[in-house]
Design a protein around this motif. Structure first.
Motif, PDB file in Angstrom:
ATOM      1  N   ASP A 501      31.118  38.025  49.921  1.00  0.00           N
ATOM      2  CA  ASP A 501      30.221  37.020  49.363  1.00  0.00           C
ATOM      3  C   ASP A 501      29.728  36.136  50.500  1.00  0.00           C
ATOM      4  O   ASP A 501      30.457  35.246  50.968  1.00  0.00           O
ATOM      5  CB  ASP A 501      30.960  36.207  48.297  1.00  0.00           C
ATOM      6  CG  ASP A 501      30.009  35.269  47.580  1.00  0.00           C
ATOM      7  OD1 ASP A 501      28.793  35.343  47.868  1.00  0.00           O
ATOM      8  OD2 ASP A 501      30.477  34.482  46.755  1.00  0.00           O
ATOM      9  N   ARG A 535      43.916  41.697  42.679  1.00  0.00           N
ATOM     10  CA  ARG A 535      43.004  40.854  41.910  1.00  0.00           C
ATOM     11  C   ARG A 535      43.532  40.563  40.500  1.00  0.00           C
ATOM     12  O   ARG A 535      43.225  39.525  39.908  1.00  0.00           O
ATOM     13  CB  ARG A 535      41.628  41.522  41.828  1.00  0.00           C
ATOM     14  CG  ARG A 535      40.905  41.589  43.169  1.00  0.00           C
ATOM     15  CD  ARG A 535      39.545  42.205  43.018  1.00  0.00           C
ATOM     16  NE  ARG A 535      38.818  42.227  44.291  1.00  0.00           N
ATOM     17  CZ  ARG A 535      37.571  42.670  44.443  1.00  0.00           C
ATOM     18  NH1 ARG A 535      36.919  43.132  43.372  1.00  0.00           N
ATOM     19  NH2 ARG A 535      36.996  42.632  45.624  1.00  0.00           N
ATOM     20  N   ARG A 544      42.426  31.499  42.119  1.00  0.00           N
ATOM     21  CA  ARG A 544      41.071  31.348  41.580  1.00  0.00           C
ATOM     22  C   ARG A 544      40.950  30.066  40.758  1.00  0.00           C
ATOM     23  O   ARG A 544      39.940  29.345  40.844  1.00  0.00           O
ATOM     24  CB  ARG A 544      40.716  32.557  40.714  1.00  0.00           C
ATOM     25  CG  ARG A 544      40.350  33.798  41.490  1.00  0.00           C
ATOM     26  CD  ARG A 544      39.619  34.793  40.586  1.00  0.00           C
ATOM     27  NE  ARG A 544      40.387  35.150  39.392  1.00  0.00           N
ATOM     28  CZ  ARG A 544      41.206  36.199  39.313  1.00  0.00           C
ATOM     29  NH1 ARG A 544      41.350  36.982  40.354  1.00  0.00           N
ATOM     30  NH2 ARG A 544      41.849  36.436  38.197  1.00  0.00           N
ATOM     31  N   THR A 550      35.407  32.872  43.517  1.00  0.00           N
ATOM     32  CA  THR A 550      35.496  34.246  43.014  1.00  0.00           C
ATOM     33  C   THR A 550      36.400  35.066  43.926  1.00  0.00           C
ATOM     34  O   THR A 550      36.793  34.643  45.032  1.00  0.00           O
ATOM     35  CB  THR A 550      34.108  34.884  42.972  1.00  0.00           C
ATOM     36  OG1 THR A 550      33.585  34.953  44.308  1.00  0.00           O
ATOM     37  CG2 THR A 550      33.150  34.064  42.109  1.00  0.00           C
ATOM     38  N   ASP A 551      36.750  36.274  43.435  1.00  0.00           N
ATOM     39  CA  ASP A 551      37.574  37.169  44.252  1.00  0.00           C
ATOM     40  C   ASP A 551      36.867  37.528  45.561  1.00  0.00           C
ATOM     41  O   ASP A 551      37.502  37.613  46.632  1.00  0.00           O
ATOM     42  CB  ASP A 551      37.897  38.439  43.459  1.00  0.00           C
ATOM     43  CG  ASP A 551      38.919  38.184  42.359  1.00  0.00           C
ATOM     44  OD1 ASP A 551      39.775  37.299  42.566  1.00  0.00           O
ATOM     45  OD2 ASP A 551      38.846  38.859  41.315  1.00  0.00           O
ATOM     46  N   GLU A 552      35.536  37.776  45.493  1.00  0.00           N
ATOM     47  CA  GLU A 552      34.807  38.121  46.706  1.00  0.00           C
ATOM     48  C   GLU A 552      34.807  36.976  47.711  1.00  0.00           C
ATOM     49  O   GLU A 552      34.930  37.175  48.920  1.00  0.00           O
ATOM     50  CB  GLU A 552      33.367  38.517  46.369  1.00  0.00           C
ATOM     51  CG  GLU A 552      33.201  39.842  45.656  1.00  0.00           C
ATOM     52  CD  GLU A 552      33.522  39.726  44.179  1.00  0.00           C
ATOM     53  OE1 GLU A 552      33.790  38.597  43.719  1.00  0.00           O
ATOM     54  OE2 GLU A 552      33.510  40.777  43.480  1.00  0.00           O
TER      55      GLU A 552
END
Length: 600
Positions: A501, A535, A544, A550-552
């Motif tokens: 990201d 995740r 999170r 976000t995970d990204e």
């Protein structure tokens, strides 16, 4: 018929004498020669053998006539009907003389037949050469043997006593005969002495002689192919390849090798490939050696003359804007002269005007023009054209367009000055993808404020809306290398190996979020792994929820941290073991002072 019944011929005059003859007198001379030639052509075979073949004045006239026309072109005869008829009748008389049982020895020589080949071309002379009588063929072979001996001796001698000027003159003259007669090409390439001499002389000679050597080699090899001597052709091609390999491996200059220039500046490989495809008995090794010779081609083309620098008038922008028609025509003229010079390198006797007609006929294809010239396969209207005609001088238009006439608008030159396009300003922070270049641009970008900013210093420092992007600045400083002038693609998505990201690079992470990420990374780095199990794990879900990322974004932050040691040291100093508090103050006084105080 008695000899006295046929008058003697007068020699064909040289150029200086012809210029002094009036046009009407010149036509009368042509008619007189025509009347004598008709007299010889109309006699019986017995009278022809008894009278014509022994008439020395007839032989001298034909030799002088063919030589002058070969040097000056058919234009020296004029444009009258008598001139065209004389040219035709002389060929018929020459053919009858050389095909007779007792031909004149002065005509059965390579010099005369070479001039005949130049004047009449390959197609017309083929009938004459194919029908030579045994006596004529024997005299021709004797003269060719003497020429070949002279060439081999002087080619091998080179600069050490060789007659280079004589070699050049003889090769340029005999090339017309080689082009017209395949058996002459076979005669010269019998054995390896002649080809070896051409190769050795090319290394140390001047450019004009080099062009003659290349033309002779090309015509001899094509003559073998046209004579269907495929085995001899293959042997000669292997000899050329061996010579090129030896020259390439040696200490000599690569430009002094005949073979690379031969396959680059002439259509040899294409011609031979076409002949091999048409032949039924072509050996397979011939095609392989052609492919190997193709590897010696020089990049960029062949022997073309350097273009002359043209001084162009600079347009200063004064007066009314007009389209420079003269400049457009001049550029076209320069391009055409460059093509003409390429053809003249191989055919120096052709005029620029005649070559321009050939280029118009074959759509400006220089290779096709050269191929048709070598094959002597020009159309009839070009066969009879004046080959020494020069190109008319280029005259630009002298009258500018007036108010009443509408000017034409030709193509503008690509070199014409044009206005500079306006600069395109962009904000690097607004670009969708942020890399080191955009980050560096962000560092150097400033906003201009006219006048005094509102508020005091405390208010300005507390306002974070106009503050620079801290994460982007730190990333750019860490990735910037003053010694590298190319773009750094270390953090490209393709190089990272997954989807990152990139938006987080331009976002300002709160100090609490940054601290949570770093301390989690120090305690449990496995939480930042990029797989589905991590995740879905509880640790990632808690991270999170705590950071709101976000995970990204979390995984991208970890990847960038692992690749950036400077950023890691900065975060270690800020969020590491030291909490930032100092619970004890150490002594700052100098050593030895305690003893002095006790003494007091």
């Amino acid at each position: 018929m008695a000899t006295s019944r046929l008058p003697a011929f007068a020699l064909f005059p040289i150029a200086t004498w012809r210029d002094q003859v009036l046009p009407d007198e010149w036509v009368a001379c042509l008619d007189a020669w025509l009347a004598l030639i008709d007299s010889h052509l109309t006699v019986s075979d017995a009278d022809f053998s008894a009278i014509s073949t022994k008439d020395e004045s007839l032989q001298a006239f034909l030799v002088s006539f063919i030589r002058e026309v070969a040097l000056g072109g058919v234009g020296v005869l004029g444009s009258s009907a008598s001139a065209k008829r004389l040219l035709k009748e002389c060929l018929a008389l020459t053919t009858r003389l050389l095909q007779s049982s007792s031909p004149p020895s002065a005509l059965a020589q390579w010099e005369f037949l070479a001039d005949v080949s130049r004047v009449y071309g390959k197609k017309k002379v083929a009938t004459l050469l194919d029908g030579l009588s045994a006596a004529s063929r024997g005299s021709l072979d004797t003269s060719l043997a003497s020429l070949k001996k002279f060439l081999i001796i002087n080619l091998d001698a080179g600069l050490d006593g060789g007659d280079l000027k004589g070699i050049e003159e003889r090769l340029e003259r005999v090339n017309d005969l080689i082009n017209a007669a395949p058996f002459v090409a076979e005669f010269f390439l019998a054995g390896s002495d002649f080809v070896d001499g051409l190769i050795s002389c090319y290394k140390i000679t001047n450019p004009p002689l080099r062009r003659a050597l290349i033309a002779t080699t090309y015509l001899c090899l094509v003559g073998l192919a046209e004579g269907h001597k495929m085995s001899a052709l293959t042997d000669q091609l292997y000899s050329l390849k061996a010579a090129a390999d030896a020259h390439k491996a040696g200490p000599l200059n690569v430009n002094d090798s005949l073979v690379p220039e031969l396959v680059t500046s002439t259509p040899l490989l294409q011609r031979l490939q076409r002949k091999l495809e048409e032949s039924n008995n072509a050996p397979s090794r011939a095609k392989s050696v052609l492919t190997e010779l193709g590897a010696f081609k020089k990049p960029g083309g062949g022997m073309s003359k350097p273009k002359r620098l043209i001084k162009r008038k600079i347009d200063k922008g004064k007066g009314l804007a007009q389209y420079d028609e003269a400049q457009a025509q001049q550029e076209m003229h320069i391009h055409r002269m460059s093509q003409i010079s390429q053809v003249q390198d191989l055919f120096p006797d052709l005029g620029t005007g005649f070559i321009a007609k050939l280029l118009d006929e074959y759509a400006d294809n220089t290779e096709e023009v050269i191929a048709h010239l070598l094959d002597d396969s020009l159309p009839p209207h070009l066969q009879t054209a004046n080959r020494t005609e020069d190109l008319a001088p280029h005259n630009p238009p002298s009258q500018p367009p007036t108010k009443t006439t509408k000017p034409t608008f030709p193509r503008r030159s690509s070199l014409a000055p044009r206005p500079t396009p306006p600069l395109q300003h962009s904000n690097p922070a607004s670009e969708p993808n942020s890399d080191s270049d955009s980050d560096l641009a962000l560092l150097t970008s400033t906003r201009l404020q006219l006048g005094k900013r509102p508020g005091d210093a405390t208010t300005l420092l507390a306002d974070r809306s106009a503050a620079p992007n801290k994460a982007a600045i730190l990333s750019a400083l860490a990735a910037f290398d003053s010694d590298d002038d190319e773009r750094d693609d270390t953090y490209d998505a393709a190089d990272v190996g997954g989807t990152v990201d990139g938006s987080t690079a331009d976002e300002i992470l709160p100090e609490g979020t940054e601290a949570v990420l770093f301390r989690t990374w120090m305690a449990t780095p496995g939480v930042f792994a990029r797989d589905q199990e991590t995740r879905k794990a509880r640790g990632r879900a808690a991270l999170r929820a705590e950071t709101g990322m976000t995970d990204e974004g979390i995984e991208g932050w970890a990847v960038m941290l692992g690749r950036n040691p400077a950023s890691k040291r900065r975060l270690m100093a800020r969020y590491g073991e030291w909490s930032g508090e100092q619970v004890q103050l150490g002594s700052t006084r100098l050593g030895g002072c305690e003893a002095e105080e006790g003494g007091e």
